[in-house]
Motif scaffolding. Sequence first.
Motif, PDB file in Angstrom:
ATOM      1  N   GLY A 265       1.027  -1.243  -0.497  1.00  0.00           N
ATOM      2  CA  GLY A 265       0.229   0.199  -0.145  1.00  0.00           C
ATOM      3  C   GLY A 265       1.305   1.712  -0.437  1.00  0.00           C
ATOM      4  O   GLY A 265       2.080   1.176   0.166  1.00  0.00           O
ATOM      5  N   ALA A 266       0.321   2.115  -0.011  1.00  0.00           N
ATOM      6  CA  ALA A 266       1.244   3.338  -0.092  1.00  0.00           C
ATOM      7  C   ALA A 266       1.479   3.927   1.161  1.00  0.00           C
ATOM      8  O   ALA A 266       0.857   4.324   2.075  1.00  0.00           O
ATOM      9  CB  ALA A 266       0.180   4.817  -0.963  1.00  0.00           C
ATOM     10  N   SER A 267       2.744   4.633   1.582  1.00  0.00           N
ATOM     11  CA  SER A 267       2.808   5.202   2.251  1.00  0.00           C
ATOM     12  C   SER A 267       4.427   5.935   2.296  1.00  0.00           C
ATOM     13  O   SER A 267       4.239   5.934   1.160  1.00  0.00           O
ATOM     14  CB  SER A 267       3.240   3.622   3.255  1.00  0.00           C
ATOM     15  OG  SER A 267       4.290   2.997   2.701  1.00  0.00           O
ATOM     16  N   GLY A 268       4.897   6.761   3.470  1.00  0.00           N
ATOM     17  CA  GLY A 268       5.563   7.666   3.400  1.00  0.00           C
ATOM     18  C   GLY A 268       5.493   8.680   2.044  1.00  0.00           C
ATOM     19  O   GLY A 268       5.108   9.396   1.938  1.00  0.00           O
ATOM     20  N   GLY A 269       6.865   9.326   1.694  1.00  0.00           N
ATOM     21  CA  GLY A 269       6.850  10.177   1.297  1.00  0.00           C
ATOM     22  C   GLY A 269       6.714  11.644   1.350  1.00  0.00           C
ATOM     23  O   GLY A 269       5.966  11.854   2.618  1.00  0.00           O
ATOM     24  N   SER A 270       7.147  12.549   1.072  1.00  0.00           N
ATOM     25  CA  SER A 270       7.541  13.952   1.432  1.00  0.00           C
ATOM     26  C   SER A 270       6.014  14.781   1.255  1.00  0.00           C
ATOM     27  O   SER A 270       5.644  16.234   1.953  1.00  0.00           O
ATOM     28  CB  SER A 270       8.501  15.094   1.077  1.00  0.00           C
ATOM     29  OG  SER A 270       8.413  14.716  -0.478  1.00  0.00           O
ATOM     30  N   THR A 271       5.444  14.686   0.352  1.00  0.00           N
ATOM     31  CA  THR A 271       3.912  15.585   0.056  1.00  0.00           C
ATOM     32  C   THR A 271       2.999  14.043   0.309  1.00  0.00           C
ATOM     33  O   THR A 271       3.040  12.995  -0.476  1.00  0.00           O
ATOM     34  CB  THR A 271       3.957  15.573  -0.871  1.00  0.00           C
ATOM     35  OG1 THR A 271       5.337  16.581  -1.383  1.00  0.00           O
ATOM     36  CG2 THR A 271       2.243  16.294  -1.379  1.00  0.00           C
ATOM     37  N   ILE A 272       1.523  14.731   1.270  1.00  0.00           N
ATOM     38  CA  ILE A 272       0.756  13.573   1.055  1.00  0.00           C
ATOM     39  C   ILE A 272      -0.298  14.170   0.754  1.00  0.00           C
ATOM     40  O   ILE A 272      -0.939  15.165   1.132  1.00  0.00           O
ATOM     41  CB  ILE A 272       0.400  13.664   3.044  1.00  0.00           C
ATOM     42  CG1 ILE A 272       1.062  13.353   3.785  1.00  0.00           C
ATOM     43  CG2 ILE A 272      -0.710  13.190   2.979  1.00  0.00           C
ATOM     44  CD1 ILE A 272       1.605  13.605   5.154  1.00  0.00           C
ATOM     45  N   ASP A 273      -0.492  13.359  -0.029  1.00  0.00           N
ATOM     46  CA  ASP A 273      -2.212  13.998  -1.548  1.00  0.00           C
ATOM     47  C   ASP A 273      -3.459  12.942  -0.492  1.00  0.00           C
ATOM     48  O   ASP A 273      -3.071  11.327  -1.059  1.00  0.00           O
ATOM     49  CB  ASP A 273      -1.312  13.125  -2.505  1.00  0.00           C
ATOM     50  CG  ASP A 273      -3.032  13.969  -3.474  1.00  0.00           C
ATOM     51  OD1 ASP A 273      -4.213  13.820  -2.847  1.00  0.00           O
ATOM     52  OD2 ASP A 273      -2.283  14.306  -5.081  1.00  0.00           O
ATOM     53  N   LEU A 274      -3.746  12.910   0.258  1.00  0.00           N
ATOM     54  CA  LEU A 274      -4.860  12.144   0.909  1.00  0.00           C
ATOM     55  C   LEU A 274      -6.020  11.540  -0.226  1.00  0.00           C
ATOM     56  O   LEU A 274      -6.536   9.757  -0.631  1.00  0.00           O
ATOM     57  CB  LEU A 274      -5.675  12.816   1.935  1.00  0.00           C
ATOM     58  CG  LEU A 274      -6.861  11.437   2.804  1.00  0.00           C
ATOM     59  CD1 LEU A 274      -6.001  11.044   3.502  1.00  0.00           C
ATOM     60  CD2 LEU A 274      -7.755  12.618   3.336  1.00  0.00           C
ATOM     61  N   GLU A 275      -5.897  11.425  -1.535  1.00  0.00           N
ATOM     62  CA  GLU A 275      -7.112  12.121  -2.144  1.00  0.00           C
ATOM     63  C   GLU A 275      -6.323  11.004  -3.151  1.00  0.00           C
ATOM     64  O   GLU A 275      -6.896   9.566  -3.725  1.00  0.00           O
ATOM     65  CB  GLU A 275      -6.888  13.043  -3.275  1.00  0.00           C
ATOM     66  CG  GLU A 275      -8.268  13.582  -2.209  1.00  0.00           C
ATOM     67  CD  GLU A 275      -8.805  15.061  -2.717  1.00  0.00           C
ATOM     68  OE1 GLU A 275      -8.852  15.189  -4.190  1.00  0.00           O
ATOM     69  OE2 GLU A 275      -9.886  15.788  -2.005  1.00  0.00           O
TER      70      GLU A 275
END
Length: 169
Positions: free
Chosen positions: A139-149
């Motif tokens: 699944g998606a996790s981490g990253g510096s920019t959070i894009d909930l949608e």
Amino acid sequence: MSTMENATARWRLPLLHAGQAQKELDHNEALALLDMAVQPAVTAMGADLPPAEPAEGACWVVGDAPVGAWAGQARSLAGWTAGGWRFLAPHPGMTVWRIEDGLTARYQDGAWRIGELCASSLVIAGSPMLAAQQSPIAGASGGSTIDLEAREVLEAVLETLRNHHLIGR
């Protein structure tokens, strides 16, 4: 096959014997059974009670607890002929077409499996559509920019693929 046998091994079709009187009886019985066995189309599946007024040539897959003329013929193919009921015991891989909904049913592991397609791949007009199940995708996790949608959409896609057994969990 030994010369003492009087029926074929697989479908129990009657065999003719040298010097046999009235060979046409065994021959006609074999043809009636073959008429049911080749490309069978069934009116219904799982019925335990024979229909009151069957049409000649109509077939059914008998249920698990048959009664009356079908007693002792559980899960068999039953066909109505001018000479009465004929029965074929199913063998692994036997497939019938269900008239009511156009689905196929295949006999496997002692039961009829309706509408299941078993294949290692699906190819339409030479183009592969599906293949064997792939390895799990995290699944998606981490990253510096959070894009909930975007993450919600990605999770929905992954869950759909998992639910359809196209990727592992």
